[in-house]
Design a protein around this motif. Structure first.
Motif, PDB file in Angstrom:
ATOM      1  N   SER A   1     -16.580 -16.650 -55.211  1.00  0.00           N
ATOM      2  CA  SER A   1     -16.398 -17.419 -56.431  1.00  0.00           C
ATOM      3  C   SER A   1     -16.407 -16.480 -57.628  1.00  0.00           C
TER       4      SER A   1
ATOM      5  N   PHE B   1      -9.743 -14.919 -55.650  1.00  0.00           N
ATOM      6  CA  PHE B   1      -9.954 -14.485 -54.272  1.00  0.00           C
ATOM      7  C   PHE B   1      -8.647 -14.106 -53.585  1.00  0.00           C
TER       8      PHE B   1
ATOM      9  N   ASN C   1      -7.553 -18.792 -48.000  1.00  0.00           N
ATOM     10  CA  ASN C   1      -7.488 -18.630 -49.454  1.00  0.00           C
ATOM     11  C   ASN C   1      -7.663 -19.959 -50.189  1.00  0.00           C
TER      12      ASN C   1
ATOM     13  N   ASN D   1     -11.366 -20.040 -50.444  1.00  0.00           N
ATOM     14  CA  ASN D   1     -12.000 -18.827 -50.992  1.00  0.00           C
ATOM     15  C   ASN D   1     -13.039 -18.253 -50.035  1.00  0.00           C
TER      16      ASN D   1
END
Length: 115
Positions: A24, A28, A73, A76
């Motif tokens: 976070s 990412f 993705n 993340n």
């Protein structure tokens, strides 16, 4: 910026663990990701690498066939699937993000392989 690993623990020889690293605070999907490990008294060792898009991966020959890296993705998150674990795999496993000269580290998760 945060990289938070999870999924470590105590496992018997021959067992498996799936490690996760939740990211976070940064983009990412534009960062390559790696897993490293470090055992007590030993140098840090690269375990696996995956490019930003998740298409290209690298695992050292000594771990190939037992360790697999992947990423999502949309979530993340980067994963490390570890199979056929042995006592010598005992270490703190950490994730690492890099893009150009920018890099971030997680705190690590302990993996202990013992009967």
């Amino acid at each position: 910026v945060q990289l938070v690993e999870s999924g470590g623990g105590l496992v018997q020889p021959g067992g498996s663990l799936r490690l996760s690293c939740a990211a976070s605070g940064f983009t990412f999907s534009s960062f390559a990701m790696r897993w490293y490990r470090q055992a007590p008294g030993e140098e840090r060792e690269l375990v696996a690498d995956i490019n930003s898009g998740g298409i290209s991966t690298y695992v050292p020959n000594s771990m190939k066939g037992r360790f697999t890296i992947s990423r999502d993705n949309a979530k993340n998150t980067v994963y490390l699937q570890t199979n056929s674990l042995q006592p010598e795999d005992t270490a703190v496993y950490s994730c690492h993000a890099r893009r150009d000269s920018i890099e971030f580290w997680g705190q690590g998760t302990q993996v202990t392989v013992s009967s």
